[in-house]
Design a protein around this motif. Structure first.
Motif, PDB file in Angstrom:
ATOM      1  N   LEU A  30      90.891 -46.856   8.338  1.00  0.00           N
ATOM      2  CA  LEU A  30      91.650 -47.837   9.116  1.00  0.00           C
ATOM      3  C   LEU A  30      93.131 -47.476   9.144  1.00  0.00           C
ATOM      4  O   LEU A  30      93.781 -47.548  10.200  1.00  0.00           O
ATOM      5  CB  LEU A  30      91.440 -49.228   8.520  1.00  0.00           C
ATOM      6  CG  LEU A  30      92.233 -50.379   9.163  1.00  0.00           C
ATOM      7  CD1 LEU A  30      91.832 -50.538  10.627  1.00  0.00           C
ATOM      8  CD2 LEU A  30      92.009 -51.675   8.397  1.00  0.00           C
ATOM      9  N   LEU A  31      93.677 -47.074   8.002  1.00  0.00           N
ATOM     10  CA  LEU A  31      95.103 -46.723   7.942  1.00  0.00           C
ATOM     11  C   LEU A  31      95.407 -45.471   8.748  1.00  0.00           C
ATOM     12  O   LEU A  31      96.506 -45.345   9.312  1.00  0.00           O
ATOM     13  CB  LEU A  31      95.524 -46.537   6.480  1.00  0.00           C
ATOM     14  CG  LEU A  31      95.552 -47.813   5.626  1.00  0.00           C
ATOM     15  CD1 LEU A  31      95.925 -47.487   4.189  1.00  0.00           C
ATOM     16  CD2 LEU A  31      96.526 -48.824   6.209  1.00  0.00           C
ATOM     17  N   ILE A  32      94.455 -44.519   8.808  1.00  0.00           N
ATOM     18  CA  ILE A  32      94.665 -43.321   9.626  1.00  0.00           C
ATOM     19  C   ILE A  32      94.860 -43.710  11.087  1.00  0.00           C
ATOM     20  O   ILE A  32      95.737 -43.183  11.783  1.00  0.00           O
ATOM     21  CB  ILE A  32      93.478 -42.346   9.458  1.00  0.00           C
ATOM     22  CG1 ILE A  32      93.546 -41.662   8.086  1.00  0.00           C
ATOM     23  CG2 ILE A  32      93.491 -41.286  10.570  1.00  0.00           C
ATOM     24  CD1 ILE A  32      92.346 -40.787   7.789  1.00  0.00           C
ATOM     25  N   VAL A  33      94.035 -44.646  11.567  1.00  0.00           N
ATOM     26  CA  VAL A  33      94.175 -45.115  12.951  1.00  0.00           C
ATOM     27  C   VAL A  33      95.518 -45.807  13.159  1.00  0.00           C
ATOM     28  O   VAL A  33      96.202 -45.604  14.172  1.00  0.00           O
ATOM     29  CB  VAL A  33      93.011 -46.055  13.311  1.00  0.00           C
ATOM     30  CG1 VAL A  33      93.205 -46.635  14.711  1.00  0.00           C
ATOM     31  CG2 VAL A  33      91.688 -45.326  13.221  1.00  0.00           C
ATOM     32  N   VAL A  34      95.943 -46.626  12.175  1.00  0.00           N
ATOM     33  CA  VAL A  34      97.229 -47.329  12.280  1.00  0.00           C
ATOM     34  C   VAL A  34      98.382 -46.338  12.329  1.00  0.00           C
ATOM     35  O   VAL A  34      99.287 -46.450  13.169  1.00  0.00           O
ATOM     36  CB  VAL A  34      97.394 -48.310  11.100  1.00  0.00           C
ATOM     37  CG1 VAL A  34      98.796 -48.915  11.099  1.00  0.00           C
ATOM     38  CG2 VAL A  34      96.350 -49.408  11.165  1.00  0.00           C
ATOM     39  N   PHE A  35      98.372 -45.334  11.442  1.00  0.00           N
ATOM     40  CA  PHE A  35      99.443 -44.338  11.431  1.00  0.00           C
ATOM     41  C   PHE A  35      99.414 -43.481  12.692  1.00  0.00           C
ATOM     42  O   PHE A  35     100.464 -43.049  13.182  1.00  0.00           O
ATOM     43  CB  PHE A  35      99.320 -43.448  10.185  1.00  0.00           C
ATOM     44  CG  PHE A  35      99.880 -44.070   8.945  1.00  0.00           C
ATOM     45  CD1 PHE A  35     101.248 -44.237   8.785  1.00  0.00           C
ATOM     46  CD2 PHE A  35      99.043 -44.500   7.928  1.00  0.00           C
ATOM     47  CE1 PHE A  35     101.777 -44.822   7.640  1.00  0.00           C
ATOM     48  CE2 PHE A  35      99.548 -45.089   6.782  1.00  0.00           C
ATOM     49  CZ  PHE A  35     100.921 -45.246   6.629  1.00  0.00           C
ATOM     50  N   LEU A  36      98.234 -43.238  13.212  1.00  0.00           N
ATOM     51  CA  LEU A  36      98.132 -42.472  14.459  1.00  0.00           C
ATOM     52  C   LEU A  36      98.825 -43.216  15.597  1.00  0.00           C
ATOM     53  O   LEU A  36      99.616 -42.632  16.354  1.00  0.00           O
ATOM     54  CB  LEU A  36      96.658 -42.240  14.789  1.00  0.00           C
ATOM     55  CG  LEU A  36      96.359 -41.673  16.175  1.00  0.00           C
ATOM     56  CD1 LEU A  36      96.918 -40.261  16.295  1.00  0.00           C
ATOM     57  CD2 LEU A  36      94.868 -41.685  16.449  1.00  0.00           C
ATOM     58  N   MET A  37      98.538 -44.504  15.731  1.00  0.00           N
ATOM     59  CA  MET A  37      99.144 -45.289  16.799  1.00  0.00           C
ATOM     60  C   MET A  37     100.661 -45.354  16.630  1.00  0.00           C
ATOM     61  O   MET A  37     101.406 -45.286  17.609  1.00  0.00           O
ATOM     62  CB  MET A  37      98.531 -46.693  16.812  1.00  0.00           C
ATOM     63  CG  MET A  37      97.033 -46.710  17.110  1.00  0.00           C
ATOM     64  SD  MET A  37      96.294 -48.352  16.950  1.00  0.00           S
ATOM     65  CE  MET A  37      97.194 -49.241  18.210  1.00  0.00           C
TER      66      MET A  37
END
Length: 645
Positions: free
Chosen positions: A268-275
């Motif tokens: 989930l955090l990977i997606v947040v940092f990606l955005m």
């Protein structure tokens, strides 16, 4: 005396019931056992030493726990720092072609193979390979040795992440500005505005670089100058090992519960940092480098070596962890879906991390008026220098920094759980009576492994420890693994046999693997692994630190090869040992017996795991039916005794 019609009807019902039971086997006794973390109630003295299955084995509570364990191990630090750096060295987007090709040819098939072997034999890597091909039992031991070596230095990364995690709670991150006690005159603070367009001076260093080198590591001039231990890092390393111990001390019963958090939150955090990274100024500069392939580099053998190494390191092939995880499955668990799901999630996570990394690097390159290539670095520097530097200038940088380093802790813990469980499971499988007699319970065995690994990891957190860290990571995780993987594939595909393996899979899942997996296991994977290993030896490059700025002395390289030999020597040593002790008067007989599995398929149904007494009972019933002069008494409710061939 002639049989009555009632007896014949009962006899027919029994035959039909037996035939149905043979087609749809019952859940084995072992599959119904609850998780047992102590050896106090294990009747190991009553076990048959020749039985290739353990009478007691804890199981995953559900399929989600098993899949999360595999995903947590495969999606780790290798995705965060190795994948972006290998993309940079391999022509950006061009690296994705060999990466996904090798994933299809080697990644998915070999993961499928390891999960099948682990689930069928219900043993760790040593026991599994020792049962199916005693001659290559050393390959299983090699994977355990590599896992132990990795456990000694991999937890150092968790110690770094814990250090940064607590430092991130400060109102002003210590890596965000110059003027601290550890900063030098060379410290240069880049502009946060692209309008200034200031070029980074030569020989200058950013605050993030000086914080990592001068404050966290207090780095020495080289491996020859080991210096003193960094006591702050020692405390963080102890904290890391305490977290690992209390997560795996109850075997999969405890680690599976922890993975509900550590395996899902990082994704989930990977997606947040990606955005968030896509909104940074200059992100397009990094993404252009990532997605603009340099096709000419596909002809370079090193690109294919890097892709293969990344697949093996990230998916976990030949490290023994996947065999260990699968050994805790129930016998009839489906495997193919698990293999494909884990491989695709790992590849997709690497792609997301690559986009996030290059978007962040593009922002830093624009800020420093430099090229993307000049900004990139290898090893821990990418995680603990570049990422903190980018986080420092985000709005609410404290929150972003805390989340990022908490994500690193979770990613690292998932991999460390798997590494420690491989070592513990192998010792537990190999010496159950010794463990029960001297250590009393599973928890003490885990404690012993953690303490020994901690002591061996202390050299990595001295002032010169980062050089030793880079050395052991290069030789233990890269040089050895290809050699080990080749012999593992040969042992399973050629010595044990693809046909037998397919029968085992069909016996467990009801469906045999397709001809595609036959081809990959028998031909494609061994040839590709051998080619990559040969080219890696021909194009051997000695390890360096900080993009080649520091070169290791000859004696350090000798230590590195010695570390690699600790695992590699197990394969020929055990092969010679098994060959000598094998039955036979000639070399051909000894060789034939040394590659013969410790179990044989049932001659009636062709399965290794069947009910022999069921077949004998059925045969006797048929014979008695043909003998009309002999009355028989039938009882459909009579329980059948179980035995294993």
């Amino acid at each position: 005396m002639p049989r009555t019609s009632e007896q014949l009807v009962k006899h027919g019902l029994v035959i039909q019931a037996l035939q149905f039971q043979r087609i749809v086997p019952e859940t084995s006794f072992e599959d119904d056992l609850s998780v047992c973390t102590s050896f106090d109630d294990a009747e190991d003295d009553a076990e048959d030493p020749g039985d290739y299955r353990q009478s007691r084995r804890p199981h995953w509570a559900n399929k989600v726990q098993f899949v999360l364990a595999c995903i947590g191990y495969s999606v780790g630090l290798g995705n965060v720092w190795r994948f972006p750096y290998l993309c940079y060295k391999s022509g950006g987007g061009a690296f994705l072609i060999p990466y996904f090709l090798i994933l299809i040819v080697c990644g998915v098939p070999l993961l499928y193979m390891e999960l099948s072997i682990g689930q069928f034999t219900r043993r760790g890597p040593i026991g599994a390979l020792g049962q199916i091909c005693p001659l290559f039992k050393g390959a299983g031991l090699s994977s355990v040795v590599i896992s132990f070596l990795m456990s000694t230095y991999h937890n150092v990364i968790i110690a770094y992440a814990i250090y940064y995690f607590f430092a991130a709670f400060k109102a002003k991150q210590p890596w965000s500005e110059c003027g601290n006690s550890w900063n030098t005159l060379a410290c240069w603070l880049p502009s946060y505005s692209a309008i200034d367009n200031r070029t980074r001076p030569n020989a200058s260093r950013t605050p993030a670089e000086e914080f990592f080198d001068n404050k966290v590591l207090q780095i020495s001039n080289g491996i020859e100058d080991s210096g003193a231990l960094r006591w702050e890092l020692v405390a963080c390393l102890i904290t890391a090992w305490i977290m690992v111990y209390f997560s795996v001390w109850k075997s999969i019963k405890s680690s599976a519960q922890v993975r509900y958090l550590t395996a899902t939150l990082p994704l989930l955090l990977i997606v947040v940092f990606l955005m968030r990274s896509l909104t940074l100024e200059g992100a397009d500069k990094g993404l252009q480098f990532f997605f603009h392939p340099r096709w000419e580099l596909l002809g370079d053998a090193k690109v294919w070596i890097y892709a293969t190494a990344q697949i093996f390191n990230s998916v976990g092939i030949a490290f023994g962890s996947m065999i260990c995880f699968a050994s805790y499955n129930k016998f009839h668990n489906t495997i193919l879906v698990d293999s494909v799901a884990v491989s695709l999630i790992n590849a997709f996570s690497s792609l997301l991390v690559g986009i996030f990394s290059f978007a962040t690097i593009g922002n830093i390159a624009l800020e420093q008026n430099m090229s993307v290539e000049a900004v990139l670095t290898d090893g821990p520097g990418l995680v603990f220098v570049l990422y903190p530097q980018a986080l420092a200038k985000m709005p609410a940088s404290q929150v972003w920094a805390v989340l990022f380093f908490f994500m690193l802790v979770c990613l690292s813990l998932n991999s460390q759980f798997a590494i420690v469980e491989v070592v513990v499971t192998s010792i537990q499988d190999g010496f159950p009576k010794w463990v029960k007699r001297h250590l009393l319970c599973h928890e003490m065995l885990v404690l012993l492994v953690c303490v020994i690994s901690f002591l061996f990891g202390l050299p990595n957190i001295s002032q010169g420890g980062i050089y030793f860290f880079q050395l052991i990571d290069h030789y233990a995780a890269s040089i050895s693994i290809m050699f080990l993987a080749f012999f593992e594939v040969i042992a399973i595909s050629w010595c044990y046999g693809v046909r037998r393996l397919c029968n085992n899979v069909k016996e467990m899942t009801g469906r045999a693997p397709s001809s595609y997996f036959w081809f990959c296991w028998l031909i494609a994977a061994p040839l590709l692994i051998m080619a990559v290993w040969v080219f890696s030896v021909i194009d051997y490059e000695p390890p360096t630190y900080h993009n080649g700025e520091y070169k290791y002395p000859w004696w350090a390289e000798a230590i590195g090869w010695g570390i690699a030999s600790l695992s590699l020597i197990c394969i020929p040593a055990f092969a010679i040992y098994e060959f000598i002790r094998a039955n036979g008067n000639t070399c051909a007989e000894k060789l034939r017996n040394s590659i013969k599995p410790h179990f044989e398929a049932c001659k009636i149904c062709g399965q290794e795991y069947c009910n022999e007494s069921l077949h004998n009972f059925e045969d006797n019933m048929i014979k008695e039916q043909q003998d009309a002069s002999s009355p028989i008494q039938l009882s459909i409710t009579t329980p059948l005794s179980k035995s294993q061939t």
